[in-house]
Design an enzyme around this catalytic site. Structure first.
Site, short mmCIF file in Angstrom:
data_model
loop_
_atom_site.label_atom_id
_atom_site.label_comp_id
_atom_site.label_asym_id
_atom_site.label_seq_id
_atom_site.Cartn_x
_atom_site.Cartn_y
_atom_site.Cartn_z
N HIS A 1 0.83 -1.19 0.00
CA HIS A 1 0.00 0.00 0.00
C HIS A 1 0.87 1.25 0.00
CE1 HIS A 1 -3.76 -2.20 1.78
NE2 HIS A 1 -3.35 -2.71 0.62
N GLU B 1 0.86 3.94 1.94
CA GLU B 1 1.34 4.45 3.23
C GLU B 1 2.61 3.73 3.69
OE1 GLU B 1 -3.26 4.52 3.62
OE2 GLU B 1 -1.73 3.49 2.43
N ALA C 1 -18.48 1.50 -39.32
CA ALA C 1 -17.90 0.66 -40.37
C ALA C 1 -18.69 0.84 -41.66
CB ALA C 1 -17.91 -0.82 -39.96
N ALA D 1 -20.49 -0.77 -45.19
CA ALA D 1 -21.40 -1.90 -45.37
C ALA D 1 -20.63 -3.22 -45.49
CB ALA D 1 -22.26 -1.68 -46.61
N THR E 1 -17.90 -8.11 -32.14
CA THR E 1 -16.67 -7.36 -32.37
C THR E 1 -15.46 -8.28 -32.36
OG1 THR E 1 -17.58 -5.33 -31.43
CG2 THR E 1 -15.19 -5.53 -31.45
N ASP F 1 -13.67 -7.97 -35.93
CA ASP F 1 -12.44 -7.17 -35.95
C ASP F 1 -11.19 -7.95 -35.54
OD1 ASP F 1 -14.14 -5.13 -36.62
OD2 ASP F 1 -14.06 -4.13 -34.67
N LEU G 1 -6.89 -5.75 -28.23
CA LEU G 1 -7.38 -5.04 -27.03
C LEU G 1 -6.27 -4.80 -26.01
CD1 LEU G 1 -10.81 -6.82 -26.46
CD2 LEU G 1 -10.33 -4.78 -27.83
N ARG H 1 -0.74 -0.32 -26.39
CA ARG H 1 0.48 -0.27 -27.20
C ARG H 1 0.98 1.17 -27.30
NH1 ARG H 1 -3.17 -3.55 -29.66
NH2 ARG H 1 -3.75 -2.12 -31.35
N LEU I 1 -23.78 -4.42 -27.82
CA LEU I 1 -23.37 -4.30 -26.42
C LEU I 1 -23.50 -2.86 -25.95
CD1 LEU I 1 -22.16 -5.35 -23.82
CD2 LEU I 1 -19.89 -5.22 -24.87
#
Length: 357
Positions: free
Chosen positions: A44, A46, A156, A158, A190, A194, A198, A201, A295
């Site tokens: 911690h 402290e 995105a 079509a 997704t 894609d 995630l 970087r 989502l």
């Protein structure tokens, strides 16, 4: 206290399930110890600051952004450490609502004859600790929803092309936001469309990576996806429905993915409220959601978005493009979720407009 808060902020996304705390020890008008909660939550702030200060802590003042803990965990209470070091005065930004503390740390300090001041820069401290407070008081993490869209709200074309709608400055900013959250979350669509990594970087190779979270009712994410292939190095958690096929569970667990069953909602998909509750139980305090549209719509409809970050590019795709939000079933404008604009920032040729619930 401002310096202590700046220290604490460096721990965001790195210290869960513990709060990100900053501590300064000041003696004779000079800082003799300074620290934040270490990566992973321990030691911690402290105890590290007291170690730096050594004998100079006796009679000094400690500035702490959150009430020192009063319970025994893997280490002893920070309140006891401050007492043992001979600290004369403790200035605290905010009390800790965790039932294991909740005024107990302050009571111990005062019982030992230490002068305690509370509520200094409390509003700033509460904003910094919003994720921790949400987990303790609401039973769910703080949720930031991120959308990167064209001027006409498309994510995105079509054909599914989406890289890149925004420019390099906006993308770098997104990586910085990932870095200060405990986890990055997407839906199964997704993950399939894609194939994202995630990860954070461009900010140094030695920094902790956020947990990658995927909500997938049937665990229908490719076994050779970037997420699955890297699950042994960087955590991947998948939250699924109770009827997810056993063969998919076995294959993903063999790849190193952690699986957590949650309930499904009225539409058949993962219940987002139950998913967030589960993530809080697992220790997460701050979630950065990067879609997709279904989502995002589910979170907004359920009132589970605390902050909305919209990155808007100066481009237009048209009605045939993929909208940023899925169907929300609204039949009147009065039913639409309403957020409050808190900030507008230019990032290269793009705009970030930030909204809060």
């Amino acid at each position: 206290m401002a310096a202590a808060l700046a220290l604490a902020a460096r721990g965001l996304g790195r210290v869960w399930p513990n709060p990100a705390v900053g501590c300064l020890i000041v003696a004779g008008g000079r800082v003799v110890g300074r620290a934040r909660t270490a990566d992973g939550g321990r030691p911690h702030a402290e105890t590290q600051a007291l170690t730096q200060a050594g004998a100079m802590a006796r009679g000094a003042t400690a500035y702490v952004t959150l009430e020192p803990c009063a319970h025994h965990g893997q280490t002893g209470p920070c309140a006891d450490a401050l007492i043992a070091a001979g600290i004369a005065r403790v200035v605290i930004a905010q009390t800790d609502p965790d039932p294991r503390v909740d005024g107990g740390g302050i009571a111990r300090l005062r019982a030992a004859g230490i002068d305690v001041v509370t509520g200094v820069a409390e509003a700033s401290a509460r904003a910094l600790q919003a994720g921790f407070l949400s987990r303790i008081q609401r039973g769910r993490p703080l949720v930031t929803l991120k959308l990167a869209t064209t001027l006409d709200g498309r994510i995105a074309t079509a054909s599914g092309e989406s890289q890149w709608i925004t420019g390099p400055e906006a993308r770098a900013h997104v990586h910085a936001q990932r870095a200060c959250h405990d986890a990055v979350m997407v839906g199964a669509g997704t993950a399939r469309q894609d194939d994202p990594r995630l990860t954070v970087r461009g900010l140094g190779e030695d920094r902790p990576q956020p947990v990658r979270v995927v909500l997938s009712r049937r665990l229908d994410v490719p076994l050779d996806s970037a997420l699955t292939r890297s699950a042994g190095q960087i955590p991947v958690w998948m939250l699924h429905g109770p009827k997810a096929p056993q063969d998919r569970r076995d294959a993903l667990m063999a790849a190193g993915v952690r699986l957590h069953a949650v309930t499904t909602g009225a539409g058949g998909g993962v219940d987002v409220g139950d998913a967030l509750k589960k993530l809080a139980e697992l220790g997460l305090t701050r979630i950065y959601c990067e879609g997709g549209g279904a989502l995002a719509a589910s979170l907004l409809s359920a009132g589970l978005v605390d902050r909305l970050d919209c990155y808007t590019a100066g481009a237009a795709i048209g009605a045939e493009g993929t909208p940023a939000l899925g169907a929300m079933g609204l039949d009147s404008l009065a039913s639409a979720p309403r957020l409050t604009l808190s900030d507008i920032t230019r990032l290269g040729n793009d705009i970030l407009h930030r909204w809060t619930a």
